[in-house]
Design an enzyme around this catalytic site. Structure first.
Site, PDB file in Angstrom:
ATOM      1  N   HIS A 124      -1.998  -2.209   4.401  1.00 31.94           N
ATOM      2  CA  HIS A 124      -1.153  -1.213   5.059  1.00 31.94           C
ATOM      3  C   HIS A 124      -1.320   0.166   4.461  1.00 31.94           C
ATOM      4  O   HIS A 124      -1.911   0.325   3.396  1.00 31.94           O
ATOM      5  CB  HIS A 124       0.318  -1.644   5.030  1.00 31.94           C
ATOM      6  CG  HIS A 124       0.911  -1.780   3.656  1.00 31.94           C
ATOM      7  ND1 HIS A 124       1.355  -0.701   2.926  1.00 31.94           N
ATOM      8  CD2 HIS A 124       1.156  -2.873   2.902  1.00 31.94           C
ATOM      9  CE1 HIS A 124       1.859  -1.127   1.767  1.00 31.94           C
ATOM     10  NE2 HIS A 124       1.737  -2.448   1.733  1.00 31.94           N
ATOM     11  N   CYS A 140       0.573  -6.543  -1.718  1.00 29.11           N
ATOM     12  CA  CYS A 140      -0.205  -6.068  -0.577  1.00 29.11           C
ATOM     13  C   CYS A 140      -1.300  -5.104  -1.030  1.00 29.11           C
ATOM     14  O   CYS A 140      -1.326  -4.651  -2.166  1.00 29.11           O
ATOM     15  CB  CYS A 140       0.700  -5.358   0.426  1.00 29.11           C
ATOM     16  SG  CYS A 140       1.787  -6.475   1.327  1.00 29.11           S
TER      17      CYS A 140
END
Length: 165
Positions: A124, A140
């Site tokens: 992301h 992440c």
């Protein structure tokens, strides 16, 4: 798409990782008893293309804090700087695929979210560009917003992702 069962995996967790129902996973594989699976068993994940048919692949190096987009023939298209998980919430290593894309997810996820086939993990953007190059996320892979947008425009759902130490 094919998935090789790893030690300790359950069909319920595999279904969650790919965001599909357990019943569709059982049906696609004609498995009468979900408790009778074994490490090394290859199962079909319905709804996703075979990774062998994909034009691109993504290689993530946690040590180098880079994400490399490659063509199927291993030619490098582009290398991007990334941020990774901090020590207590490290980025998981292994082989995954991109299972969905969500533009403008809001908050710390920047302008694009792409889910990995591991529940709660993704690639992301960020609302904190100074974090790129550091080990600061909850596991992440963070990218500059312009980079994750470019990547999302380039790759299709089903693109394989290999994360190595």
């Amino acid at each position: 798409m094919k998935h090789t069962i790893k030690k300790g995996e359950t069909l319920s967790q595999i279904a969650q990782d790919y965001r599909i129902s357990l019943s569709s996973l059982l049906g696609a594989n004609q498995i009468p008893n979900p408790n009778l699976i074994y490490p090394g068993q290859v199962i079909t994940i319905p709804g996703f293309p075979d990774v062998e048919t994909q034009s691109y692949k993504i290689l993530v190096s946690l040590n180098n804090r880079t994400l490399t987009l490659q063509r199927k023939n291993s030619t490098t298209v582009k290398r991007y700087p990334i941020a990774i998980g901090r020590m207590l919430s490290g980025t998981p290593t292994g082989d995954y695929i991109i299972i969905n894309k969500a533009p403008n997810p809001g908050g710390p996820f920047g302008t694009m979210w792409m889910s990995l086939s591991k529940e709660h993990y993704g690639i992301h953007g960020t609302n904190n560009p100074s974090s790129i190059g550091k080990a600061v996320s909850k596991g992440c892979i963070r990218m500059y917003n312009r980079d994750v947008e470019e990547l999302a425009r380039t790759i299709p759902i089903g693109t394989p992702v290999h994360i190595e130490p």
